[in-house]
Design a protein around this motif. Structure first.
Motif, mmCIF file in Angstrom:
data_model
loop_
_atom_site.group_PDB
_atom_site.id
_atom_site.type_symbol
_atom_site.label_atom_id
_atom_site.label_comp_id
_atom_site.label_asym_id
_atom_site.label_seq_id
_atom_site.Cartn_x
_atom_site.Cartn_y
_atom_site.Cartn_z
ATOM 1 N N ILE A 267 0.751 -1.178 -0.121
ATOM 2 C CA ILE A 267 0.116 -0.020 0.166
ATOM 3 C C ILE A 267 0.843 1.113 -0.153
ATOM 4 N N GLU B 169 -2.631 3.752 -4.013
ATOM 5 C CA GLU B 169 -2.660 2.396 -4.567
ATOM 6 C C GLU B 169 -2.404 1.367 -3.630
ATOM 7 N N GLY C 103 -5.108 -1.724 -7.553
ATOM 8 C CA GLY C 103 -6.350 -0.952 -7.323
ATOM 9 C C GLY C 103 -6.308 0.438 -6.501
ATOM 10 N N SER C 104 -7.387 1.158 -6.130
ATOM 11 C CA SER C 104 -7.329 2.196 -5.572
ATOM 12 C C SER C 104 -7.182 2.181 -4.019
ATOM 13 N N TYR C 105 -6.644 2.977 -3.389
ATOM 14 C CA TYR C 105 -6.402 2.771 -2.070
ATOM 15 C C TYR C 105 -7.013 4.211 -1.112
ATOM 16 N N ASP C 106 -8.090 4.207 -0.428
ATOM 17 C CA ASP C 106 -8.542 5.154 0.107
ATOM 18 C C ASP C 106 -8.069 5.397 1.891
ATOM 19 N N TRP D 156 -12.442 -0.073 2.699
ATOM 20 C CA TRP D 156 -12.741 0.804 1.445
ATOM 21 C C TRP D 156 -13.098 -0.222 0.395
ATOM 22 N N SER E 3 -11.887 -1.060 -3.235
ATOM 23 C CA SER E 3 -10.848 -0.588 -3.990
ATOM 24 C C SER E 3 -11.047 -0.763 -5.479
ATOM 25 N N THR F 247 -14.262 -4.374 -8.529
ATOM 26 C CA THR F 247 -14.211 -3.630 -7.276
ATOM 27 C C THR F 247 -13.911 -4.525 -6.163
#
Length: 357
Positions: free
Chosen positions: A46, A50, A67-70, A81, A83, A101
């Motif tokens: 992480i 990302e 994927g995305s990291y919030d 979250w 991703s 997702t």
């Protein structure tokens, strides 16, 4: 005056403490790893906004998720979250999830998420094992040498379908055929059924399994574990490549109408004619299946289903028999432990129509 100074210092101290709490947030950045199973594990990194997750062995790494990291905005004990899949990275990765997702959760020092392989879903649990690794020049140069298939090249008629072996050079170097690799996979699956419940003994047991299976097939324990991971990731395609061809299977006592496969199950559909007695007609079906298992290596499957129809005296065609052969029976037929006339006693879900009873 002294009282005012003390009160002022107290106020400053409380304000500082309050600001510290506000500024202190849960930080999930870093490297996270799951426990090893048969030498295989997942590692997540992480960094920034990302998250990337890889399948890992002692000497291989294959992308599973990008994927995305919030990041959390405050200090919390639990967090999750959604991703969003970075399809630019995962679309050309052989072992990557193609889900849009993935929900990733954090609790008690563990991040977790669901992983689906071969129709089975399990929850992966990873603990933090280090900081975000620094990208060195040599790593960047090394990665740039690895060819990738882009959307542009994928549209080119000259690009052939990707061979699973191309992404696993270590597998190609072993020179094992699909049948042998499937056999290794099945040996592992059988071994896991006897895995100890005690977590402290599990690692030793897995190492022992690696040693024994590697020795049985003349490869190293590490390569045996790698083959298991490879087959687990490409099971359906390997089964299809090694599976039976309807045009190739011949039945001595009946006419094969159709062969279908679904996952690890193969279904043989036949049409039979009556023998001198009902018992001989029934036995001829089992003899056909027994011979097919040995001749066409049908023990590669987890289950074989057979059913047959026959012409009735009234001119109609009806189903007259069906039964199932489980994985252990398929193996025992293939190695000769079960002989031809014993298959009928080892079959499951045997059904006979009144015409054969």
């Amino acid at each position: 005056m002294k009282k005012h100074i003390i009160l002022s210092l107290l106020a400053i101290t409380m304000l500082t403490a309050c600001n510290s709490k506000t500024e202190s947030t849960l930080d999930l950045s870093g490297t996270w790893s799951s426990d090893k199973s048969a030498g295989n594990y997942q590692e997540a990194i992480i960094s920034g906004d990302e998250i990337e997750i890889d399948w890992k062995t002692s000497d291989t790494s294959s992308l599973y998720w990008a994927g995305s990291y919030d990041a959390p905005v405050k200090n919390v004990k639990e967090y999750s979250w959604i991703s969003k899949n970075n399809k630019e990275k995962t679309s050309t990765a052989l072992l990557a999830s193609q889900d849009d997702t993935k929900k990733i959760s954090y609790k008690d020092g563990v991040i977790s998420y669901d992983v689906s392989v071969m129709g089975m879903t399990q929850t992966m649990k990873l603990t933090k094992t280090g900081p975000v690794p620094e990208t060195t020049a040599s790593e960047t140069e090394s990665s740039s040498e690895v060819p990738t298939i882009t959307a542009e090249t994928a549209e080119h008629d000259t690009i052939a379908e990707t061979d699973e072996h191309d992404e696993w050079p270590e597998i190609t170097a072993l020179g094992l055929d699909n049948s042998t690799m499937l056999s290794i996979y099945n040996d592992y699956e059988s071994a896991w059924k006897s895995s100890p419940d005690d977590p402290s003994a599990e690692a030793d047991y897995e190492s022992q399994v690696d040693q024994e299976i590697g020795s049985n097939y003349g490869i190293s324990p590490e390569n045996a574990s790698l083959v298991y991971l490879y087959v687990m990731s490409n099971y359906d395609s390997l089964m299809a490549q090694s599976g039976a061809d309807a045009s190739g299977i011949k039945l001595k006592h009946g006419t094969l109408l159709d062969v279908t496969t679904s996952g690890g199950t193969i279904v043989l559909k036949a049409k039979i004619t009556s023998s001198l007695t009902k018992r001989l007609t029934t036995q001829s079906c089992f003899f056909d299946v027994y011979e097919a298992i040995q001749t066409y290596n049908l023990n590669q499957y987890d289950e074989l289903q057979y059913w047959a129809v026959a012409d009735m005296t009234n001119g109609s065609e009806q189903k007259v028999i069906s039964f199932t052969i489980t994985k252990d029976v398929l193996e025992n037929v293939a190695n000769g432990t079960i002989i031809e006339n014993q298959l009928i006693d080892n079959a499951s879900d045997v059904w006979l129509s009144p015409a054969l009873q």
